[in-house]
Structures are given as structure tokens and as C-alpha cells.
Design an enzyme around this catalytic site. Structure first.
Site, PDB file in Angstrom:
ATOM      1  N   TYR A 102       1.129  -6.233  -1.522  1.00 16.70           N
ATOM      2  CA  TYR A 102       2.543  -5.931  -1.326  1.00 16.70           C
ATOM      3  C   TYR A 102       3.113  -6.869  -0.263  1.00 16.70           C
ATOM      4  O   TYR A 102       2.513  -7.074   0.801  1.00 16.70           O
ATOM      5  CB  TYR A 102       2.698  -4.468  -0.900  1.00 16.70           C
ATOM      6  N   ASP A 173      -5.557   0.345  -0.386  1.00 13.65           N
ATOM      7  CA  ASP A 173      -4.227   0.867  -0.691  1.00 13.65           C
ATOM      8  C   ASP A 173      -4.279   1.439  -2.098  1.00 13.65           C
ATOM      9  O   ASP A 173      -4.489   0.719  -3.074  1.00 13.65           O
ATOM     10  CB  ASP A 173      -3.193  -0.264  -0.593  1.00 13.65           C
ATOM     11  N   LYS A 198       6.447   6.359  -3.014  1.00 15.41           N
ATOM     12  CA  LYS A 198       6.318   6.021  -4.420  1.00 15.41           C
ATOM     13  C   LYS A 198       5.889   7.248  -5.254  1.00 15.41           C
ATOM     14  O   LYS A 198       6.627   8.197  -5.357  1.00 15.41           O
ATOM     15  CB  LYS A 198       5.339   4.854  -4.567  1.00 15.41           C
TER      16      LYS A 198
END
Length: 384
Positions: A102, A173, A198
Site C-alpha cells: 500500500y 497486513d 476497509k
């Protein structure tokens, strides 16, 4: 009694919380900054909401239960969680990270963590041997799987074996698959990271982050850090995430079903040059994902034949919003080059495959036929 995953999404490990005596089905929002002490040296167990709050503690217990950890800590955002995580390390420490991460994590590592004396080796885990980059100062290995946005699948258990041989922490993650589909602690990870904004929250209405661990020692360090830096999740946001998690199994299954239908459609389109999704049989990460996860998720990345077509799709979808983020009830389409990965150096973006022709889609829970029709009309209306 040990509950199954769908039940734990609602109750955690225990149906009846010891924190609330009213019988409220929806756990209360304890909207208070501080708590009264019965007397000097006595406490209700809660003193000040920066340290802990009953609503935050409730969502933490649920997330810890889902991931199979002994503790979970809820933060004001996913980036707040990763920033606090970096406080485990000291100047001179070295961390090996995947190259495809990310963009916010890369920005933090390159511009904040390095300023604070940490060093990083960013390598493509799916192509190179992680062990080759470990040195005497290495303290941890950090990865996502599937990766954001190119959907590379990393073998968590294999990387865990490398980490254990060298006495390193393995940090994973797990935002994309969530504990509903994948549980990294069971595969050898020491710490799991989530952007709770999310899929856990699932409604695009609040920000949150989580760190989960199965280690008492790491838990104690995290508890000290969260009360010191003050980035814990607020009571109302904790309640929103709790509410979102209740429908996590239903949303994950429906969104995955939609994603798989969208993938089949995209694979049939001549204007779509590549589709990246771990559930495509024969793709590089398919077997690894099957081995370590119970699902492939709802994130789809695809490349079209030109930059002009990519921009056209972003402008012309009627139902699917062009918006950053993912994991909500709404399907979203994102342009990583200018959004999630805008701060990643161009040479790294291109090396990872994040070109100006790449789009990332997070499938939501709408009717799949409506989603496909929207993508179809956007593709077919392009005259370039």
C-alpha cells in the site's frame, strides 16, 4: 464453548460481555473521556479513554478472537496502527519489506521511518529470496498478501520459517482477505495489521486500524505505545467497526462472488490486456492462496490497452464510483497511479506493474449483473 467464525463476528469469544450489565443487544457507546474512581488506589478497570474504553475494548476482543490472537489494539486509522508498529524498532534497525505494498505504508517507511533511523530493503517477495536481504541489523519482515495493488500472493508459512531461523518478527497486513478468509498468526506471523476502515468496517463510513498479536511480550509493548502516543480508536468509531464486523461473513462471500463474476467478464474483453486476481486458475499465486486461505477475496486489478481507456472508464462508469478505498458495501474503482500509489517513486511503480493503464476494483455487494453491465458500457463507449 468455542464459537465458529460467523458467530464470533457477532459476539467474539463470549456471548455475554462482562462489561455491560443492561442486556443491550447492541454494545453501548461509552462516550466519555474519563471514569470515576471509587477511592484512591481503586479503579473500575477503566481510568481514561486514551488508555482504554469499554467500547474499544469490546471491538478489540472481537478482532483478537477472529485472528486467533491474545490481544488486538484498535487505532484511529490503519496508518496510525502501522506508525505505532514502527515504534517497536530503534535507530539502526533494518526491515525487509515487499516491494508491492500500500502506498501509504511505503510513504511512511521512506519519509518518516527512515528519518527516524530505520532502514529498509524493498524487494519483490514473489520473485526474490527474502533470506538474501537479511543482515545483522534486520529485526523484521513486513508483507501484504495478496499485495496492493498487483495481487501477488506470498507464502506466509515459508516466510515465517525464514523469520524464525533468523529470530525476526514477521508482520503481515491482512486487510485484503481479513480473518474470515486468512489467519496469518496460524501460519506463523507474529503481528497482523489491518486497515479496519476497509472490510472490517465495511460501510465506507469510518477510519480504523488494528494490530493483533499472539505474543504477551509484544502485547505489553503495544499497550504501552498506544497509551503513550494516544492514537486509540474513539468510542463511536469502535462501535461502527463492531457493527460492521457483524456482517463480515455475509459481505465477504457476496463480494467475492461478485469479484469472480467480474473477473470472468474482464477476461473475455479484448480491450483488457491483463487481469490480476488470485482466484484465476493457473495464475502464479493460485495454489499458494488455496493452501493458506479459504477464499480469494474481492479485490481485482486489471490493465487496459491504453491510458486513455483507463481514464475513460473512470469517467464513464455510471454505477461504480471512482473513489479511493476498498472493502465497503459499494463497489469502488481506483486509479493507483494518482491515488493510492501517487507517492511511490515512478520507477518502483512501473517495476511492480502499476502503470497508467492499471485500475484496481473493490467488488461490493450489489447485483453482479448491474456491475458487469456498468463496466461493459464504459468499455464499449470508448472510441479511441
Amino acid at each position: 464453548m468455542s464459537y465458529k467464525m460467523a458467530t464470533r463476528c457477532i459476539y467474539g469469544e463470549k456471548k455475554q460481555s462482562s462489561l455491560d450489565k443492561t442486556g443491550a443487544i447492541s454494545f453501548p457507546i461509552y462516550q466519555t473521556a474519563t471514569f470515576e474512581h471509587p477511592a484512591v488506589g481503586q479503579s473500575t478497570g477503566f481510568d481514561y479513554s486514551r488508555l482504554q474504553n469499554p467500547t474499544r475494548e469490546n471491538v478489540e476482543k472481537i478482532v483478537a478472537s477472529l485472528e486467533g490472537g491474545i490481544d488486538a489494539l484498535a487505532f484511529s486509522s490503519g496508518m496510525a496502527a502501522i506508525t505505532t508498529l514502527m515504534e517497536l524498532f530503534h535507530p539502526g534497525d533494518h526491515i525487509v519489506t515487499d516491494l508491492d505494498l500500500y502506498g501509504g505504508a511505503i510513504r511512511l517507511f521512506d519519509h518518516i521511518s527512515e528519518k527516524n533511523g530505520l532502514t529498509f530493503s524493498h524487494i519483490p517477495f514473489h520473485e526474490e529470496n527474502v533470506e538474501d536481504y537479511i543482515n545483522e541489523h534486520t529485526k523484521a519482515i513486513y508483507l501484504e498478501t495478496p499485495t496492493n495493488p498487483m495481487m501477488n500472493v506470498i507464502d506466509i508459512r515459508a516466510v515465517s520459517e525464514i523469520a524464525k531461523r533468523h529470530g525476526l518478527l514477521l508482520i503481515v497486513d491482512n486487510t485484503f482477505l481479513t480473518p474470515y478468509f486468512q489467519r496469518p498468526l496460524e501460519l506463523g506471523a507474529d503481528i497482523v495489521v489491518h486497515s479496519g476502515t476497509k472490510f472490517l468496517g465495511g460501510h465506507n463510513d469510518t477510519l480504523a486500524g488494528f494490530l493483533v498479536t499472539g505474543s504477551e511480550e509484544i502485547s505489553e509493548k503495544f499497550r504501552f505505545l498506544i497509551k503513550t502516543v494516544g492514537s486509540g480508536l474513539a468510542p463511536f468509531d469502535s462501535w461502527l467497526i463492531t457493527r460492521g464486523i457483524k456482517t463480515l461473513p455475509l459481505r465477504m462471500e457476496k463480494a467475492q462472488e461478485n469479484a469472480q463474476a467480474i473477473v470472468e467478464f474482464l477476461l473475455s474483453q479484448k480491450k483488457v490486456s491483463k487481469v490480476y486476481y488470485p482466484g484465476i486458475k493457473g495464475s502464479a499465486g493460485y495454489e499458494t492462496c488455496r493452501k493458506q486461505a479459504s477464499g480469494f477475496g474481492s479485490m481485482v486489478t486489471f490493465e487496459v490497452e491504453s491510458r486513455e481507456l483507463a481514464l475513460h472508464i473512470l469517467k464513464e462508469t455510471k454505477l461504480i464510483p471512482f473513489a479511493e478505498s476498498l472493502g465497503g458495501t459499494e463497489t469502488l474503482i481506483t486509479y493507483p497511479t494518482t491515488q493510492t500509489h501517487a507517492d511511490v517513486p515512478e520507477e518502483i511503480r512501473i517495476r511492480n506493474g502499476v502503470t497508467d493503464r492499471v485500475l484496481r476494483l473493490s467488488a461490493g455487494i450489489e447485483d453482479k449483473e448491474d456491475l458487469i453491465e456498468d463496466l461493459k458500457q464504459a468499455l464499449e463507449s470508448f472510441e479511441g
